[in-house]
Design an enzyme around this catalytic site. Structure first.
Site, mmCIF file in Angstrom:
data_model
loop_
_atom_site.group_PDB
_atom_site.id
_atom_site.type_symbol
_atom_site.label_atom_id
_atom_site.label_comp_id
_atom_site.label_asym_id
_atom_site.label_seq_id
_atom_site.Cartn_x
_atom_site.Cartn_y
_atom_site.Cartn_z
ATOM 1 N N CYS A 1 0.813 -1.053 0.656
ATOM 2 C CA CYS A 1 0.148 -0.200 -0.064
ATOM 3 C C CYS A 1 0.877 1.232 -0.391
ATOM 4 O O CYS A 1 0.332 2.192 -0.588
ATOM 5 C CB CYS A 1 -0.947 0.094 0.999
ATOM 6 S SG CYS A 1 -1.882 -1.119 1.092
ATOM 7 N N ASP B 1 43.299 10.952 -2.054
ATOM 8 C CA ASP B 1 43.399 11.964 -1.767
ATOM 9 C C ASP B 1 44.719 11.999 -0.891
ATOM 10 O O ASP B 1 44.206 10.582 0.081
ATOM 11 C CB ASP B 1 43.071 13.202 -1.018
ATOM 12 C CG ASP B 1 43.760 14.228 -0.674
ATOM 13 O OD1 ASP B 1 44.155 15.261 -2.044
ATOM 14 O OD2 ASP B 1 43.024 14.877 0.211
#
Length: 788
Positions: A98, A487
């Protein structure tokens, strides 16, 4: 005087994250500016101004600041068309199928910008262009919800203590009524099984039991058929049980409905327990703040506290808002945000974040962010909204369920009609019974409920470990990592720089060289600049700086008392055609030139993080094929770090746009199904974070830009958390697939047995609600993962 005005500026050509940070800081200082937010990824500057009367003056100052730092940037104005958002709790929502129907219909309403119904957290999120539109949409959404699930109550999430509290009490009352009804129906069902009665007495008792137990299901099925919603579990159970009565299989008709209802009752309890377990994981929302007004202390809601206000945090209390400690010293428990069990010491001058728990001392904190912008608020929003970004597996199951049920219904119809017509001696009653078994099995509840629950549990479990995953799609993507790109500074290394060597050239002294470098780095917020300023240890007279020009990826050019100073990397020396002596070092060298003459170099060293090496080894253990590093630092420094950690590739001396180019090169080298992760430390890496398949921000605690740009945020500075994220993702996927295989396996097996006349409705009920219950409990195992 007019009210507050919001403006959005698009900064075309902005490619320097450092400059973006400076622009944001300077604009904050303008009189009349209430708030500023720079999104470097989208090159958008959002400004809130006190009143429309100050608008033109403030915008002129803003443009001057932008022009000073980035003369090439083109500023385009745009009035914000801010979307209105509403979050509602759907109390009493117990049907995943639903919930999917509600979401689909609400999304199709005119004026809806975004809509999501999350079955697990019972949240409905709706966005519209204006308050008027939103009001209309909410009315239409309420009608849709009432039509699909009449007993569901919509409660405003911002008023949970009133509406939600009443709804929870009502839910508890309904549960008691349900238990009484099922007990009474069960008693009436058992009596004719034990005692002998005439046919009509037996029928009456079974029928009374059936109406008591299944009356609600039949009413729902009838209402749904009138609305054109035929293929749902109520219809299937109604047809199957009525069919059983039609062929005089009364006990089985009642038994199917009784055990279906009992199964649904326990399934609802299990799902609610799951919701509470996930909510408990993120129970970090502070309830109050002790606001200090003169000598008086008032307990208020965190939303009522303004920036700059003083709050008192007593031992054992949660810190309600982000701020800076002004008085006091204490240990704080950061585990709710970072997953780390070791307390952290804070004192006057320390930054603290909402969600921390004060362990022993009394703290006076100056508030630096509104509650809506605080760390805890952003984390809660991220985790709660994560389920709206569905994983591909979730999306597939939702679509599959839409077609699966009708296919099984038509297959059962064919099973009831065709065999009696073509097989000699076959009776309609025999094959109708087999078809009814088919119908009972066909409900896809086990999958529709347990799979979203599994992903939501995985996201909740990750957050408990200090890992924020922004959606089930990213959690699933973490299963297929081929390449990880790091990095260097602040990610694999600590980013805590220290001046370790000074190499002056010619007649320049060490003190003079350091002073020249300080003027060059005085406006930079880069860790290298901070280390030079720390080594200098004196106040910098910024008034002596006549001009300042940052050359992105190279360094800076400043004019101080008539002298031109260059401070930066080797590329800057080459660019300006200055003869210099390269320094061989494992640290970072800042080369300095005065009036075109080389003055020497300053060496700054950084340390590799303690767990970086283990993180790289563990990534290889979990199957990552390639690990690379991108850095703006020199190639020699990058190579040295790569050798120490055992990385496959390293690219040094990269500008922000070159980092993106290298990432795209690595992306082309990976397998088509494999994912590429970039791990960076926030704002400076925003373009690369946005470009990667999965952007992971390192050390995101309090870093707004990192949280904004990344798909996954590691709340501590540990690279090893990435391995934990991958393990949690794999555990989640494993449990989700266990549920898929188990559910399908049992259903197909019982379908075949039913078609062959071996399985009865008893087995069919187990294949439906029993499997759903087991799948829900299995999904909950995701939360019980050990601290990874």
């Amino acid at each position: 005087m007019g009210g507050r005005v919001k403006k959005e500026l698009i900064l075309e050509g902005l490619d320097c994250a450092n400059c973006a940070s400076k622009i944001e800081s300077k604009i904050k200082e303008i009189n009349g500016v209430c708030s500023v937010h720079m999104n470097f990824v989208t090159k958008t500057l959002s400004i809130e101004i006190e009143s429309d009367e100050k608008l033109d003056k403030v915008l002129a100052q803003v443009k001057d600041i932008i022009n000073k730092y980035e003369p090439e940037v083109i500023v385009n104005e745009r009035i914000i068309t801010k979307t209105e958002k509403k979050v509602l709790l759907l109390m009493g929502l117990g049907c995943a199928n639903c919930a999917a129907k509600m979401e689909k219909e609400i999304k199709n309403l005119a004026g809806v910008k975004f809509a999501s119904v999350d079955f697990v957290s019972k949240r409905l999120v709706i966005e519209a262009n204006s308050k008027q539109e939103l009001s209309r949409i909410l009315d239409e959404a309420a009608k849709i919800i009432n039509r699909i699930e009449p007993h569901v109550h919509m409660v405003d999430e911002s008023k949970p203590k009133t509406g939600a509290g009443k709804a929870e009490k009502q839910s508890s009352k309904n549960n008691k009524k349900e238990m009484v009804r099922l007990a009474l129906g069960g008693t009436l069902f058992v009596i004719p099984l034990i005692l002998d009665f005439s046919f009509w007495t037996e029928f009456t008792l079974y029928f009374a039991s059936y109406l008591l137990v299944g009356g609600e299901v039949l009413l729902k099925a009838g209402r749904n058929i009138l609305r054109g919603q035929i293929f749902d579990e109520n219809f299937l159970m109604g047809i199957a049980t009525i069919g059983a009565f039609a062929i005089q299989e009364f006990p089985e008709g009642v038994a199917v409905m009784l055990f279906y209802q009992i199964g649904e009752f326990f399934q609802d309890m299990a799902v609610n327990r799951s919701r509470k377990s996930i909510a408990a994981l993120m129970d970090i929302r502070p309830d109050f703040a002790n606001l200090k007004i003169g000598d008086e202390i008032r307990r208020v809601s965190p939303e009522e506290v303004n920036i700059g206000a003083m709050i008192l945090v007593k031992p054992g209390e949660k810190i309600p808002l982000d701020g800076r400690v002004m008085e006091g010293k204490s240990m704080v428990d950061t585990s709710a945000l970072t997953g780390e069990s070791i307390p952290r010491e804070v004192e006057a001058g320390s930054d603290v974040f909402s969600g921390f728990i004060n362990k022993n001392g009394l703290l006076t904190v100056e508030v630096t962010k509104d509650f809506g912008e605080s760390t805890v608020s952003k984390i809660l929003e991220l985790v709660q909204n994560a389920s709206s970004k569905k994983a591909p597996t979730e999306s597939f199951i939702t679509k599959f369920a839409r077609y699966y049920t009708p296919v099984v219904v038509f297959a059962s119809l064919a099973l009831a009609i065709i065999p009696p017509l073509v097989i000699k001696g076959a009776t309609f009653s025999q094959w109708i019974y087999r078809a009814l078994v088919f119908l009972v099995i066909s409900c896809p509840c086990a999958l529709v409920v347990s799979i979203p629950l599994g992903f939501f549990g995985g996201i909740g479990g990750a957050s408990k470990n200090g890992i924020l995953v922004k959606g089930g799609n990213y959690l699933e993507a973490l299963n297929n990592v081929h390449t990880v790109v790091f990095d260097k500074t602040g990610t694999l290394t600590k980013g805590v720089f220290k001046v370790t060597e000074i190499h002056p050239k010619g007649n320049i002294t060490e003190e003079a060289l350091l002073e020249y470098a300080v003027y060059g780095e005085s406006y930079s917020n880069h860790p290298i600049a901070a280390s030079i300023l720390r080594a200098y240890g004196k106040e910098v007279n910024k008034e002596a700086i006549e001009s300042y020009d940052e050359i992105s990826g190279y360094g800076v050019k400043v004019k101080v008392r008539g002298k031109e100073i260059l401070a930066g990397n080797m590329k800057l020396m080459d660019k300006e055609e200055i003869s210099y002596e390269p320094v061989e070092t494992t640290g970072t060298a800042v080369y300095v030139a005065i009036d075109g003459v080389y003055g020497g170099a300053i060496i700054i060293s950084d340390e590799i993080k303690e767990d970086a090496q283990k993180a790289i080894q563990d990534l290889r253990t979990v199957g990552v094929k390639k690990i690379a590093m991108l850095t703006g630092d020199s190639q020699s420094v990058g190579r040295k770090v790569a050798e120490q950690l055992g990385l496959d590739e390293v690219y040094g001396e990269l500008l922000p746009d070159q980092k993106v180019e290298k990432l795209e090169l690595l992306d082309r080298q990976k397998s088509s199904k494999g994912k590429l992760i970039f791990v960076g430390d926030g704002m400076n890496d925003a373009p690369v974070l946005a470009r990667a398949d999965i952007g992971v921000a390192m050390g995101g605690l309090g870093a707004d830009a990192a949280i904004e740009a990344a798909d996954v945020v590691l709340m501590t500075d540990e690279p090893s958390k990435l391995v934990s994220a991958i393990k949690i993702a794999r555990r989640t996927k494993r449990i989700v697939w266990q549920n898929i295989i188990f559910s399908f396996g049992v259903k197909i097996f019982v379908l075949l047995l039913g078609a062959g006349g071996i399985a009865t409705m008893w087995e069919a009920v187990f294949a439906d609600v029993g499997v759903a219950l087991i799948a829900v409990f299995n999904a909950m195992r995701v939360l019980k993962a050990e601290h990874l």
